[in-house]
Scaffold this motif. Sequence first.
Motif, PDB file in Angstrom:
ATOM      1  N   UNK A  64       0.848  -1.185   0.000  1.00  0.00           N
ATOM      2  CA  UNK A  64       0.000   0.000   0.000  1.00  0.00           C
ATOM      3  C   UNK A  64       0.888   1.241   0.000  1.00  0.00           C
ATOM      4  N   UNK A  65       0.332   2.422  -0.230  1.00  0.00           N
ATOM      5  CA  UNK A  65       1.151   3.640  -0.314  1.00  0.00           C
ATOM      6  C   UNK A  65       1.964   3.941   0.949  1.00  0.00           C
ATOM      7  N   UNK A  66       1.462   3.585   2.109  1.00  0.00           N
ATOM      8  CA  UNK A  66       2.190   3.831   3.353  1.00  0.00           C
ATOM      9  C   UNK A  66       3.485   3.025   3.388  1.00  0.00           C
ATOM     10  N   UNK A  67       3.396   1.743   3.088  1.00  0.00           N
ATOM     11  CA  UNK A  67       4.580   0.875   3.079  1.00  0.00           C
ATOM     12  C   UNK A  67       5.538   1.315   1.983  1.00  0.00           C
ATOM     13  N   UNK A  68       5.018   1.677   0.821  1.00  0.00           N
ATOM     14  CA  UNK A  68       5.870   2.150  -0.279  1.00  0.00           C
ATOM     15  C   UNK A  68       6.646   3.400   0.130  1.00  0.00           C
ATOM     16  N   UNK A  69       6.010   4.296   0.864  1.00  0.00           N
ATOM     17  CA  UNK A  69       6.681   5.497   1.340  1.00  0.00           C
ATOM     18  C   UNK A  69       7.784   5.166   2.329  1.00  0.00           C
ATOM     19  N   UNK A  70       7.544   4.186   3.192  1.00  0.00           N
ATOM     20  CA  UNK A  70       8.564   3.767   4.154  1.00  0.00           C
ATOM     21  C   UNK A  70       9.758   3.149   3.431  1.00  0.00           C
ATOM     22  N   UNK A  71       9.478   2.355   2.406  1.00  0.00           N
ATOM     23  CA  UNK A  71      10.551   1.743   1.619  1.00  0.00           C
ATOM     24  C   UNK A  71      11.355   2.831   0.915  1.00  0.00           C
ATOM     25  N   UNK A  72      10.674   3.829   0.379  1.00  0.00           N
ATOM     26  CA  UNK A  72      11.353   4.921  -0.319  1.00  0.00           C
ATOM     27  C   UNK A  72      12.287   5.679   0.621  1.00  0.00           C
ATOM     28  N   UNK A  73      11.898   5.804   1.877  1.00  0.00           N
ATOM     29  CA  UNK A  73      12.710   6.530   2.856  1.00  0.00           C
ATOM     30  C   UNK A  73      14.017   5.805   3.156  1.00  0.00           C
ATOM     31  N   UNK A  74      13.996   4.475   3.152  1.00  0.00           N
ATOM     32  CA  UNK A  74      15.193   3.688   3.462  1.00  0.00           C
ATOM     33  C   UNK A  74      15.616   2.827   2.272  1.00  0.00           C
ATOM     34  N   UNK A  75      15.418   3.332   1.068  1.00  0.00           N
ATOM     35  CA  UNK A  75      15.689   2.557  -0.146  1.00  0.00           C
ATOM     36  C   UNK A  75      17.142   2.108  -0.252  1.00  0.00           C
ATOM     37  N   UNK A  76      18.060   2.825   0.391  1.00  0.00           N
ATOM     38  CA  UNK A  76      19.478   2.473   0.348  1.00  0.00           C
ATOM     39  C   UNK A  76      19.826   1.347   1.329  1.00  0.00           C
ATOM     40  N   UNK A  77      18.900   0.980   2.194  1.00  0.00           N
ATOM     41  CA  UNK A  77      19.137  -0.069   3.191  1.00  0.00           C
ATOM     42  C   UNK A  77      18.362  -1.354   2.899  1.00  0.00           C
ATOM     43  N   UNK A  78      17.372  -1.276   2.014  1.00  0.00           N
ATOM     44  CA  UNK A  78      16.511  -2.426   1.745  1.00  0.00           C
ATOM     45  C   UNK A  78      16.405  -2.687   0.237  1.00  0.00           C
ATOM     46  N   UNK A  79      15.870  -3.852  -0.087  1.00  0.00           N
ATOM     47  CA  UNK A  79      15.564  -4.193  -1.462  1.00  0.00           C
ATOM     48  C   UNK A  79      14.248  -4.957  -1.496  1.00  0.00           C
ATOM     49  N   UNK A  80      13.619  -4.961  -2.647  1.00  0.00           N
ATOM     50  CA  UNK A  80      12.373  -5.692  -2.851  1.00  0.00           C
ATOM     51  C   UNK A  80      12.724  -7.076  -3.374  1.00  0.00           C
ATOM     52  N   UNK A  81      12.209  -8.115  -2.742  1.00  0.00           N
ATOM     53  CA  UNK A  81      12.457  -9.487  -3.147  1.00  0.00           C
ATOM     54  C   UNK A  81      11.272  -9.964  -3.960  1.00  0.00           C
ATOM     55  N   UNK A  82      11.552 -10.586  -5.092  1.00  0.00           N
ATOM     56  CA  UNK A  82      10.470 -11.095  -5.954  1.00  0.00           C
ATOM     57  C   UNK A  82      10.004 -12.466  -5.497  1.00  0.00           C
TER      58      UNK A  82
END
Length: 58
Positions: free
Chosen positions: A40-58
Amino acid sequence: MATIKIKQIKSKIGYPIDQKRTLEALGLHRISQVVEKEDNPTIRGMIRKVHHLVTIVE
């Protein structure tokens, strides 16, 4: 609803407290830990904030 898998790829040491709290809010505590969250947009925003520390797994 769709889900998204998030993996922590880098340590939170040395980063601002707001980014550390964002990782904790996502449920990430260790490197290589994977959590599954609702896409959802809330989780996407949180991911965007720490994008350099996390990755999306398929």
